[in-house]
Design an enzyme around this catalytic site. Structure first.
Site, mmCIF file in Angstrom:
data_model
loop_
_atom_site.group_PDB
_atom_site.id
_atom_site.type_symbol
_atom_site.label_atom_id
_atom_site.label_comp_id
_atom_site.label_asym_id
_atom_site.label_seq_id
_atom_site.Cartn_x
_atom_site.Cartn_y
_atom_site.Cartn_z
ATOM 1 N N GLY A 27 48.480 44.539 0.336
ATOM 2 C CA GLY A 27 47.125 45.041 0.514
ATOM 3 C C GLY A 27 46.982 46.465 0.976
ATOM 4 O O GLY A 27 47.489 47.418 0.378
ATOM 5 N N THR A 44 48.263 47.959 3.539
ATOM 6 C CA THR A 44 49.526 48.596 3.918
ATOM 7 C C THR A 44 50.192 49.189 2.691
ATOM 8 O O THR A 44 50.705 50.320 2.723
ATOM 9 C CB THR A 44 50.459 47.570 4.586
ATOM 10 O OG1 THR A 44 49.766 46.924 5.659
ATOM 11 C CG2 THR A 44 51.702 48.245 5.128
ATOM 12 N N LYS A 102 39.556 42.274 52.572
ATOM 13 C CA LYS A 102 40.927 42.440 53.058
ATOM 14 C C LYS A 102 41.654 41.113 52.831
ATOM 15 O O LYS A 102 41.188 40.060 53.252
ATOM 16 C CB LYS A 102 40.906 42.764 54.545
ATOM 17 C CG LYS A 102 42.238 43.255 55.105
ATOM 18 C CD LYS A 102 42.572 44.670 54.642
ATOM 19 C CE LYS A 102 43.766 45.247 55.392
ATOM 20 N NZ LYS A 102 43.425 45.573 56.790
ATOM 21 N N HIS A 103 42.780 41.173 52.130
ATOM 22 C CA HIS A 103 43.563 39.972 51.820
ATOM 23 C C HIS A 103 42.695 38.899 51.169
ATOM 24 O O HIS A 103 42.737 37.719 51.538
ATOM 25 C CB HIS A 103 44.252 39.434 53.074
ATOM 26 C CG HIS A 103 45.202 40.413 53.680
ATOM 27 N ND1 HIS A 103 46.211 41.010 52.970
ATOM 28 C CD2 HIS A 103 45.292 40.911 54.943
ATOM 29 C CE1 HIS A 103 46.884 41.834 53.754
ATOM 30 N NE2 HIS A 103 46.345 41.798 54.951
ATOM 31 N N GLU A 155 42.006 51.399 50.348
ATOM 32 C CA GLU A 155 42.951 51.264 49.236
ATOM 33 C C GLU A 155 42.289 51.507 47.883
ATOM 34 O O GLU A 155 42.816 52.231 47.035
ATOM 35 C CB GLU A 155 43.573 49.868 49.250
ATOM 36 C CG GLU A 155 44.547 49.621 50.390
ATOM 37 C CD GLU A 155 45.950 50.102 50.081
ATOM 38 O OE1 GLU A 155 46.143 50.781 49.066
ATOM 39 O OE2 GLU A 155 46.849 49.792 50.874
ATOM 40 N N ASN A 173 38.624 26.859 55.361
ATOM 41 C CA ASN A 173 37.243 26.574 55.747
ATOM 42 C C ASN A 173 36.521 27.881 56.043
ATOM 43 O O ASN A 173 37.062 28.728 56.733
ATOM 44 C CB ASN A 173 37.203 25.677 56.980
ATOM 45 C CG ASN A 173 37.642 24.246 56.663
ATOM 46 O OD1 ASN A 173 37.162 23.652 55.710
ATOM 47 N ND2 ASN A 173 38.534 23.702 57.480
ATOM 48 N N HIS A 206 40.187 27.779 47.869
ATOM 49 C CA HIS A 206 41.514 27.683 48.482
ATOM 50 C C HIS A 206 42.448 28.761 47.960
ATOM 51 O O HIS A 206 42.203 29.355 46.942
ATOM 52 C CB HIS A 206 42.118 26.294 48.188
ATOM 53 C CG HIS A 206 41.415 25.203 48.925
ATOM 54 N ND1 HIS A 206 40.582 24.297 48.303
ATOM 55 C CD2 HIS A 206 41.390 24.893 50.239
ATOM 56 C CE1 HIS A 206 40.101 23.457 49.202
ATOM 57 N NE2 HIS A 206 40.568 23.799 50.378
#
Length: 532
Positions: free
Chosen positions: A39, A41, A283-284, A336, A426, A532
């Site tokens: 095709g 190409t 943070k984290h 950061e 929690n 979590h």
């Protein structure tokens, strides 16, 4: 087992991305390698003046059905799959006049780019490649005798191998390319399957699931220096944020930067920029301060006041275009990453003075209501769930105490619950006047989270030089129900006047009675926000 060296006599090229194609093919031709193509190409190589055979001349069939059928033929797949030192295979090639193909160069129809551009369903379907993956898999399976290239970035490696090995490709390189080829088709099929699951509203969970991505960035290491890491973009799963952002300056993002920046941007997206400016400091992966304001500067200062100690070295996410006023204040402390939908030229110049500070512009905010999935690896498998796409503004809040919250308390309750959704469980969040004043995260006991959040509020007051804890007169949000009255009473002791929580505990009546006795207003949402 792969032979050490395989001489390349004939190559089949069929590519959608034609970057570097002509130069690569010209180098192959200069080595006397016969070129076969399909095709577009074929046209590109022919127009470049290269001698090239069309696949149709191999198969005896023209391309048909708008190019859907062109390479699915024994003349192609026999040439790819034949084992060179197998006499029966060689006899079959000779009997049917099939020539061996030693090098396959294929990159696939741009399905991922098509769905990313939100094209109509018919266009997406038409960009599902069939012949390409079939050829890639055939060549990769037979990598003992065939080299397969699926990425234009591998052209130099092939040419270098041909130069070093007098027209041959070594076994190590062929094995590496084969592994990459199967990874490419797997990621491609995953993108299709996941797009179809959404498009066709396929019921989940399905019998099979596929996930794949394209390497966006290799990282120096993971959470710790001894862990390897990389960031992959997953077509069909991309949301506005770190995956779409342009990094204007600063060091490369680390693994932890990616994780925290994503958490920050998802949190700030809960706050409608049409209503108010909002800033989240993370943070984290936990918010240490979130606030709304009339301006980004006001929102940032109020968010910072919640926990200025933890904000040091944090991530700052904004829900509006970063302006010079806010940028000037943000860069006063070590930060950061800053991520925002956009930034003014003045703000960009101010941030540029801090060469290590990363500035990311995501283009837009992610939709907190949008469906999607989160994926987590487990030992031996994947844990997949739908995104927590429920927002408090869509929840009918049920007043369960004798006293209903005031209008101001109601606004703060919704604010606090938006934040609690993004705090690790929690989770307890104290808020007042559209800003967090104390956050307790990730504790094994909810009452401990309540106490930590209250302590943070007291520390915030000390930092501001205020005698009274910031929690006094605040509202409190809990991401899940209070299993006992102690957590709620800890909030009351800290000075909270109203509570928002999901409800649903066996001891709800006991908790409600305690709230009434303490004079608290309390509402149930009916929706839990465990994280979590």
């Amino acid at each position: 087992m792969a032979h050490d060296q395989v001489r390349v006599s004939r190559a089949l090229l069929s590519v959608s991305d034609k970057t570097g194609l002509v130069e690569f093919a010209r180098a192959l031709d200069a080595r006397g390698i016969a070129l076969v193509s399909t095709g577009g190409t074929h046209r590109a190589l022919q127009e470049a003046g290269l001698p090239v055979t069309e696949v149709a001349d191999l198969t005896g069939f023209p391309e048909m059905m708008d190019g859907r059928v062109k390479t699915l033929h024994p003349a192609v797949h026999g040439g790819l799959l034949a084992i060179r030192d197998n006499p029966e295979h060689q006899a079959a090639l000779a009997a049917h006049g099939i020539g061996a193909i030693d090098l396959l160069v294929v990159n696939l129809y741009p399905f991922e780019a098509t769905i990313a551009a939100d094209k109509p369903e018919a266009d997406c379907i038409e960009n599902i490649d069939v012949g390409g993956p079939a050829m890639i898999r055939a060549a990769a399976k037979n990598h003992a005798d065939v080299a397969v290239v699926t990425d234009v970035s591998d052209y130099p490696a092939i040419l270098a191998a041909l130069e070093q090995n007098d027209g041959a490709v070594g076994g190590d390189l062929r094995r590496q390319l084969a592994q990459k080829a199967f990874a490419r088709t797997a990621a491609y099929d995953a993108a299709i399957a996941n797009w179809m699951a959404v498009q066709f509203k396929t019921e989940a969970p399905g019998r099979f699931r596929a996930f794949g991505g394209t390497l966006a960035q290799s990282l120096r290491y993971g959470e710790n220096p001894h862990q390897s890491a990389a960031f992959y973009r997953a077509p069909g799963l991309v949301r506005a944020g770190v995956a779409t952002a342009r990094q204007l300056q600063g060091k490369e993002l680390s693994y932890n930067n990616f994780n925290d920046t994503d958490a920050a941007y998802e949190c700030v997206a809960e706050f409608d920029p049409a209503r108010a400016a909002a800033v989240a400091i993370i943070k984290h992966a936990n918010p240490c301060g979130v606030a709304e304001g009339a301006s980004l500067l006001e929102a940032y200062e109020r968010a910072l006041a919640c926990d200025p100690t933890s904000a040091f070295g944090g991530i700052v996410a904004l829900n509006r275009t970063l302006d010079a006023e806010a940028a000037r204040k943000i860069v006063e402390i070590f930060t950061e990453v800053i991520i925002a939908p956009d930034a003014t030229p003045e703000a960009i110049a101010l941030v540029a003075a801090k060469k290590n500070l990363r500035l990311l512009l995501a283009g837009s905010l992610p939709d907190p209501r949008a469906p999607g999935e989160t994926v987590r690896t487990l030992s031996g498998g994947l844990l997949v769930q739908g995104r927590d796409a429920v927002v408090v503004d869509d929840m009918p809040l049920k007043v369960v105490t004798k006293r209903a919250p005031t209008e101001a308390e109601s606004a703060d309750l919704r604010f606090a619950y938006r934040v609690a959704k993004h705090v690790k469980s929690n989770a307890i969040v104290y808020a007042k006047a559209g800003a967090t004043v104390g956050i307790g995260a990730g504790q094994m006991s909810r009452v401990d989270s309540s106490r930590i959040a209250a302590w943070k509020a007291a520390e915030g007051a000390k930092h501001l030089g205020v005698a009274e804890s910031l929690a006094v007169g605040s509202v409190v949000a809990s991401d899940a129900f209070f299993p006992f009255a102690d957590g709620l009473l800890a909030a009351a002791e800290a000075g909270a006047t109203a509570v928002i929580q999901p409800g649903g505990s066996m001891r709800d009546a006991e908790v409600i009675a305690a709230a009434d006795e303490a004079g608290l207003a309390m509402v149930f949402t009916g929706h839990r926000h465990f994280r979590h």
